[in-house]
Write an enzyme that holds these catalytic residues in place. Structure first.
Site, PDB file in Angstrom:
ATOM      1  N   HIS A 113      35.384   6.791 -42.152  1.00 45.67           N
ATOM      2  CA  HIS A 113      33.991   6.355 -42.240  1.00 45.67           C
ATOM      3  C   HIS A 113      33.751   4.900 -41.814  1.00 45.67           C
ATOM      4  CE1 HIS A 113      35.753   5.698 -46.278  1.00 45.67           C
ATOM      5  NE2 HIS A 113      35.058   4.580 -46.239  1.00 45.67           N
ATOM      6  N   ASP A 134      40.498   1.916 -47.023  1.00 48.03           N
ATOM      7  CA  ASP A 134      39.927   2.262 -45.721  1.00 48.03           C
ATOM      8  C   ASP A 134      41.009   2.293 -44.647  1.00 48.03           C
ATOM      9  OD1 ASP A 134      37.093   2.545 -46.248  1.00 48.03           O
ATOM     10  OD2 ASP A 134      37.126   0.418 -46.771  1.00 48.03           O
ATOM     11  N   ASP A 178      32.500   7.083 -50.232  1.00 49.05           N
ATOM     12  CA  ASP A 178      32.007   5.926 -49.469  1.00 49.05           C
ATOM     13  C   ASP A 178      31.225   6.268 -48.202  1.00 49.05           C
ATOM     14  OD1 ASP A 178      31.619   3.204 -49.281  1.00 49.05           O
ATOM     15  OD2 ASP A 178      33.400   2.857 -48.066  1.00 49.05           O
ATOM     16  N   HIS A 210      40.436   2.523 -53.275  1.00 50.12           N
ATOM     17  CA  HIS A 210      39.764   2.925 -52.038  1.00 50.12           C
ATOM     18  C   HIS A 210      40.409   2.181 -50.876  1.00 50.12           C
ATOM     19  CE1 HIS A 210      36.601   4.533 -49.556  1.00 50.12           C
ATOM     20  NE2 HIS A 210      36.387   3.334 -49.058  1.00 50.12           N
TER      21      HIS A 210
HETATM   22 ZN   LIG Z   1      35.347   2.859 -47.283  1.00 45.83          ZN
END
Ligand SMILES: [Zn+2]
Length: 935
Positions: A411, A38, A151, A36
């Site tokens: 996000h 970001d 997420d 994951h």
């Molecule tokens: Zn995230």
């Protein structure tokens, strides 16, 4: 890849089955490796690339190439593209092509980012998906088939609709209300078919999988430790790192995995377990990951009958193919969303709806500018001869802003849940992109309407572009530094205008100009200071508005309410202001001849900030310590009245003796002359606010209280796409925060006869805490003592002043339902005003003949008109052949291929006329044959 085109893969998996197994184990566990990543949260994109992202792709590609059985899913395309374009070697690129072709490296989601679902606009979600998918198709000839929204903080029902429209076969979400997830686990309803749109219903349904309570992280199986960013101790690297798997400890790992898989299996209806393997920032040393996991998986598979399960590396495609082949019939879910998201009883993630309000506003302004720039550039390239502008440069400016607007949908971006330094990065990317598109639009204007030196220095040449595909009548606002002005249109005729002292700059003036602009067209005006008086020349000048001052009123001493009213009116409304309080008293809506008592004030929630005493407010979470309280002691009012606009200025002072107001409302009612197409203009009360700087640990709201009997039912939108009904719910705790919802563009409350609609320019939090009330959270400043947050600087000490805008529409349900959709678009895509501060004037009458107006039916919105810059053939087979043939040669962008997307704005049963299906004749609505030939 074609849907369900992985059958050869399944055969491979069959060969992996443990030799000698007499019967198949009951459970198949699909271990799906992922990282994951970001796109901005605690670290910038550049830092993340340097510290771990590059290593994720370098090492994963190498490890997958080494072992055929290994798999990986790649999610965020912004990172993958940065690696592909700037780092990957030719050898790595050919390995990736091979892995993708064999389905071992699978792109899921495929957007530039994993977009937030609560505070993003539908148009921007489409943009960021289009950007990522365009790259994947151009580079590999594949389109993603599955989502991976694991997420985002709550799930909107726009997303399943969008993904169904994008051709996805399944949708994965994770963060939904804790209570609900628990119940869905118990009843084995984590998988269902989601019909996300009320109108499209069965036409755009999608199989949806909610990750169980373990989410997307697999604790206990991380062998590459923590990525080390500058400033952190190397010892931290080992914090999350598991000890290597050996003969002596293998049973610890295998029993952990087996027990976890067996637990999860009880929550699902097929004997297939989706087992996401990874977490944030993992797989930057994929060799350690895979070599250890290989041992664990081999051990389990050699005892598969004993454990009653088998494990295999898998992509999402592998997993969903297995689920699909079981032919279970699934429950159907309607268009209801999964918002808001509560992690537990005490943590309602409803604060982020209003965190970093300034960034939320900038993100939407950037998106609107991009929309205008796209259509202007498209028509310029296809319709008009161009002399000076290089279209390739123009496309580059647009692409830069497309990328920046896509990025901020992440996000942890538009949500305001990032550290301040990363926020600066988002702002910089957006600002640079906007500057480029502003330049592009100025060049186009200059190219189309060359200006000549004029005889009267000091004037302005103003070009106003209407980016909507309808004729728009509205008022544009310009700031000038002279009171006596002369303003003429392209034919040299005087224009209806009004001038008044600026509300916030003492030495400047606001010039309001009434304009009517056909779809996708320009108007241009010349503004010059008047040197001679009106009497001498006979030329009409803009009206100078009159200002009435009303002395300050104290909140606590307000006694009489309603005895001393002053009306402000236009053709649609009479707004009554109460001179005893200086607050709004009521609004008379002329068409239905109804008066609605309505008042507005700024209030604040005081919030909890001591983590040692329980949950606190932060970037994500809203934790008020009690009901909202008035945030002011005194209010002063001015009414600036003119023939075109009357502006009510209310200044709210936190303390009686404050010299500056902390809050202000500027309400405007416009009048358009008889016969002009000013229906939308008339039916709105525009309100601009000034909020801040806030005191520490305050969350500021504007509460509008009416006497409408609404039963505390609020309606708010999902992503500007469709409305959700939000009845007030009582909870055991945290009731205020859990009744907050995102408002991306629209919200309303209603009684049986009247509806009050709020339209916004950017995302906010919205709630109805009392009968007849609606409140909008406009700004937050919260700082707590959570050591975790302080170490990484994840605080929200936002001392800015924000200036959001709302439009209020009041009327019968039928009237407001007809007006709401077009009004929200009129607010989203207001005309773009380009001011040339040079001593030039345009030749009279120039340009207008080159324009061809575009007018779509009122229920159809031109969602996008752009030149994407595709570099591949529109024939799929030919494109694949080209990909296989020649990769050294960089193809050029095709400037003659246009992307046109239309949206029907009305739900099936929303309006008796406007909801009907519409046939659009492109030849009529887009009258240019040149344009049509290339669609
Ligand atoms: Zn995230």
């Amino acid at each position: 890849m074609k849907p369900w085109g992985w059958l050869p893969l399944l055969l491979q998996l069959g060969l992996m089955w443990p030799l000698g197994a007499l019967s198949e184990p009951r459970l198949r566990v699909f271990v799906v490796p992922h990282s994951h990543m970001d796109v901005g949260w605690l670290h910038t994109v550049q830092e993340s690339m340097q510290v771990y992202v590059t290593n994720v792709y370098n090492s994963v590609v190498e490890e997958l190439t080494l072992e055929k059985k290994r798999r990986f899913i790649a999610v965020e395309q912004e990172y993958f593209r940065l690696w592909w374009d700037g780092i990957a070697s030719d050898g790595q690129k050919s390995q990736v092509r091979q892995l993708v072709a064999e389905g071992r490296l699978e792109f899921v989601l495929g957007g530039q980012v994993m977009h937030d679902e609560a505070v993003t606009h539908f148009d921007d979600q489409i943009l960021q998906l289009t950007e990522g998918h365009g790259f994947l198709y151009e580079t590999f000839g594949v389109r993603p088939q599955f989502s991976w929204q694991v997420d985002p903080f709550g799930a909107s029902s726009t997303t399943p609709t969008l993904f169904a429209l994008a051709g996805f076969n399944a949708h994965v979400i994770s963060r939904i209300d804790y209570n609900l997830k628990e119940a869905m686990q118990d009843t084995r309803e984590l998988q269902f078919v989601w019909r996300g749109s009320r109108s499209l219903s069965v036409q755009q349904e999608i199989f949806t999988h909610v990750l169980d309570q373990f989410g997307y992280c697999s604790e206990g199986f991380n062998w590459d430790g923590e990525a080390i960013f500058p400033g952190t101790s190397p010892n931290d690297m080992y914090l999350q790192m598991q000890i290597p798997v050996t003969k002596d400890n293998i049973q610890i790992f295998t029993s952990l995995l087996v027990r976890n898989a067996l637990t999860r299996a009880t929550w699902f209806r097929t004997p297939h377990v989706l087992w996401p393997w990874g977490c944030d920032r993992q797989f930057f040393n994929a060799s350690l990951q895979f070599t250890n996991m290989d041992i664990v998986m081999d051990y389990i598979n050699s005892h598969s009958l004993e454990f009653n399960l088998s494990v295999e590396y898998a992509t999402l495609g592998d997993y969903f193919l297995a689920v699909h082949s079981d032919q279970v019939s699934w429950q159907v879910r309607d268009h209801r969303d999964f918002l808001p998201y509560s992690l537990d009883m005490h943590h309602a993630w409803t604060g982020f709806y209003a965190s970093r309000s300034g960034l939320k506003g900038l993100a939407r302004r950037a998106s609107s500018l991009l929309y205008a720039g796209e259509s202007m550039f498209t028509r310029y390239v296809l319709l008009a001869p161009h002399r000076f502008l290089n279209p390739a440069w123009g496309l580059q400016q647009l692409q830069q802003l497309r990328w920046a607007v896509s990025e901020v949908q992440h996000h942890d971006a538009i949500t305001g849940t990032h550290v301040p330094r990363v926020g600066d990065m988002f702002v910089e990317h957006l600002s640079t992109g906007m500057e480029g598109v502003h330049n592009l639009m100025s060049y186009i204007i200059q190219d189309r309407f060359p200006a000549h030196s004029g005889p009267e220095p000091g004037g302005h040449f103003v070009v106003v572009y209407n980016p909507l595909a309808w004729t728009v009548t509205t008022i544009i606002t310009l700031t000038v530094d002279f009171l006596k002005v002369s303003i003429t249109d392209e034919s040299g005729r005087p224009v209806l205008a009004q001038v008044q002292p600026s509300k916030e700059m003492p030495s400047a003036y606001d010039l309001y100009v009434l304009t009517t602009i056909p779809g996708l067209s320009y108007r241009h005006y010349s503004i010059r200071p008047s040197r001679s008086s009106q009497e001498k020349t006979g030329e009409p000048e803009p009206f100078v508005a009159k200002t009435m001052q009303f002395g300050g009123r104290l909140r606590r001493s307000a006694r009489q309410v309603g005895g001393n009213l002053v009306p402000v009116n236009n053709d649609c409304y009479i707004v009554f202001l109460d001179l005893d309080t200086n607050l709004m008293h009521s609004v008379w809506e002329r068409q239905s001849n109804r008066k609605v008592y309505m008042t507005q004030q700024f209030m604040e929630y005081h919030v909890k900030s001591d983590v040692w005493k329980g949950s606190v407010s932060d970037n994500y979470v809203f934790t008020p310590s009690g009901a909202a309280e008035p945030a002011w002691e005194a209010v002063r009012m001015e009414i600036v009245e003119g023939p075109l606009v009357t502006e009510i200025r209310q200044y709210f002072y936190r303390k009686v003796n404050d010299s500056e107001p902390t809050f202000a409302i500027y309400s405007r009612l416009a009048r358009s002359p008889q016969g002009s197409d000013g229906e939308l203009l008339c039916h709105r009360i525009e309100q601009e606010y000034r909020v801040g700087p806030l005191e520490l640990n305050r969350e500021a709201i504007l509460r509008t209280s009416t006497k409408l009997n609404t039963g505390r039912v609020l309606y708010s939108d999902n992503n500007g796409y469709q409305m959700q009904r939000r009845p007030y719910r009582d909870y055991k705790s945290n009731t205020i925060a859990r009744n907050y919802y995102p408002m991306v563009q629209s919200a309303f409350i209603q009684s049986r006869r009247s509806r009050l609609v709020l339209l916004s320019e950017q995302a906010h939090g919205v709630s109805s805490q009392g009968n007849g009330q609606v409140e909008v959270m406009l700004h937050r400043r919260v700082v707590n003592n959570d050591p975790g947050n302080m170490v990484v600087d994840l605080t929200l000490n936002d001392t800015s002043v924000v200036q959001p805008v709302l439009w209020l529409l009041l009327g019968s349900r039928a009237l407001t339902s007809g007006l709401r959709q077009r009004s929200r678009l009129a607010l989203q895509h207001r005309p773009v005003v380009m001011l040339r501060e040079i001593n030039e004037i345009a030749p009279r009458g120039s340009g207008s003949r080159q324009q061809e107006a575009v007018t779509l039916p009122p229920s159809i919105h031109l969602q996008i008109l752009s030149i994407p810059g595709w570099k591949y053939s529109s024939n799929h087979t030919e494109h694949l052949r080209t990909l296989q043939k020649d990769r050294k040669h960089e193809p050029k962008a095709d400037l003659r291929r246009v992307l046109l997307r239309l949206q029907h704005l009305y739900e099936v049963d929303q309006d008796p006329v406007l909801s009907r299906p519409v046939t659009v004749n492109l030849r009529v609505t887009c009258p240019s044959r040149v344009l049509l030939r290339h669609l």
